[in-house]
Design an enzyme around this catalytic site. Sequence first.
Site, PDB file in Angstrom:
ATOM      1  N   ARG A  50       0.838  -1.193   0.000  1.00 44.97           N
ATOM      2  CA  ARG A  50       0.000   0.000   0.000  1.00 44.97           C
ATOM      3  C   ARG A  50       0.878   1.250   0.000  1.00 44.97           C
ATOM      4  O   ARG A  50       1.059   1.902   1.030  1.00 44.97           O
ATOM      5  CB  ARG A  50      -0.932  -0.007   1.210  1.00 44.97           C
ATOM      6  CG  ARG A  50      -1.877  -1.199   1.230  1.00 44.97           C
ATOM      7  CD  ARG A  50      -2.692  -1.239   2.504  1.00 44.97           C
ATOM      8  NE  ARG A  50      -3.584  -2.395   2.531  1.00 44.97           N
ATOM      9  CZ  ARG A  50      -4.374  -2.705   3.562  1.00 44.97           C
ATOM     10  NH1 ARG A  50      -4.345  -1.946   4.656  1.00 44.97           N
ATOM     11  NH2 ARG A  50      -5.163  -3.757   3.513  1.00 44.97           N
ATOM     12  N   ASP A  52       2.303   4.912  -0.233  1.00 46.87           N
ATOM     13  CA  ASP A  52       1.694   6.168   0.200  1.00 46.87           C
ATOM     14  C   ASP A  52       1.594   7.161  -0.944  1.00 46.87           C
ATOM     15  O   ASP A  52       2.125   6.949  -2.030  1.00 46.87           O
ATOM     16  CB  ASP A  52       2.533   6.790   1.328  1.00 46.87           C
ATOM     17  CG  ASP A  52       2.572   5.924   2.572  1.00 46.87           C
ATOM     18  OD1 ASP A  52       1.643   5.121   2.764  1.00 46.87           O
ATOM     19  OD2 ASP A  52       3.535   6.048   3.346  1.00 46.87           O
ATOM     20  N   TYR A 111      12.799  -1.867  -1.864  1.00 45.85           N
ATOM     21  CA  TYR A 111      12.599  -0.444  -2.158  1.00 45.85           C
ATOM     22  C   TYR A 111      13.944   0.219  -2.422  1.00 45.85           C
ATOM     23  O   TYR A 111      14.989  -0.227  -1.919  1.00 45.85           O
ATOM     24  CB  TYR A 111      11.948   0.282  -0.976  1.00 45.85           C
ATOM     25  CG  TYR A 111      10.466   0.034  -0.808  1.00 45.85           C
ATOM     26  CD1 TYR A 111       9.527   0.907  -1.350  1.00 45.85           C
ATOM     27  CD2 TYR A 111      10.001  -1.066  -0.084  1.00 45.85           C
ATOM     28  CE1 TYR A 111       8.165   0.695  -1.176  1.00 45.85           C
ATOM     29  CE2 TYR A 111       8.637  -1.299   0.087  1.00 45.85           C
ATOM     30  CZ  TYR A 111       7.732  -0.408  -0.462  1.00 45.85           C
ATOM     31  OH  TYR A 111       6.385  -0.622  -0.303  1.00 45.85           O
ATOM     32  N   ARG A 198      10.801   5.957   4.752  1.00 40.21           N
ATOM     33  CA  ARG A 198      11.037   7.401   4.686  1.00 40.21           C
ATOM     34  C   ARG A 198      11.572   7.940   6.007  1.00 40.21           C
ATOM     35  O   ARG A 198      12.394   8.861   6.032  1.00 40.21           O
ATOM     36  CB  ARG A 198       9.748   8.104   4.287  1.00 40.21           C
ATOM     37  CG  ARG A 198       9.335   7.832   2.836  1.00 40.21           C
ATOM     38  CD  ARG A 198       7.914   8.281   2.576  1.00 40.21           C
ATOM     39  NE  ARG A 198       7.742   9.684   2.925  1.00 40.21           N
ATOM     40  CZ  ARG A 198       6.564  10.229   3.215  1.00 40.21           C
ATOM     41  NH1 ARG A 198       5.464   9.488   3.217  1.00 40.21           N
ATOM     42  NH2 ARG A 198       6.486  11.509   3.519  1.00 40.21           N
TER      43      ARG A 198
END
Length: 245
Positions: A50, A52, A111, A198
């Site tokens: 999911r 952002d 990522y 992040r």
Amino acid sequence: MPRYKLTIEYDGGPFCGWQYQDNGPSVQGALEAAVKAICGDCVRVHGAGRTDAGVHALAQVAHCDIAKHFVPNRLRDGLNAHLRPHPIGVLEAEIVPDSFEARFSARRRHYIYRIANRRANLAIDVGHVWRVPRSLDAEAMHTAAQRLIGKHDFTTFRDTECQAKSPEKTLDQLDVVRTGDNVNIITSARSYLHSQVRSMVGSLVWVGHGRWSADDLSNALDARRREACGPVAPPDGLYLVRVDY
């Protein structure tokens, strides 16, 4: 009813995220509209992650069940035709067993966070990297990042609105690599907390600036308090690059 696995890339800039939100368009919503345009039915598209608002994907994975049988390549091409002009591309479609679940079958998610470490303004990569004009010590960042490898309580790096039942996650990889003016942060884990990547990136930038040491990063992790975290990096530079099954 065939189950289709979709591999998708998208620019997250125009979207409020993968999942449906009340405050704007979502990647999930655009894909479901494209499926409906092809088969006439309302079909739920389930994603592996999911992402952002503003976060990009080079190879997001999703699955959906469609009553009508499609040759996979024709499904891919039809979806892409109906997705225009959204910045979403279906790279591949394939038929998979009913037991396949894009989210729950995933073994690892990868990522990359891209930083442009330069004084000059961005021209080409606006919205796709985080420009950090002050010089970063990438080696110090990498050394500190290794303190976060393994199984930890990542409460410090967890968004206050995170709905995960447990703050414990196992981080398999967190590498910081400089190539010229580009600093890439590469990370792998089975799953992440909301805003975890992040938050870790923002704290590592403090290390790169010399504001924090590796010990400071460890102390922040051990504090298990959101207030102990450094700044949260913007979504612009974050990409979901691969999901392993």
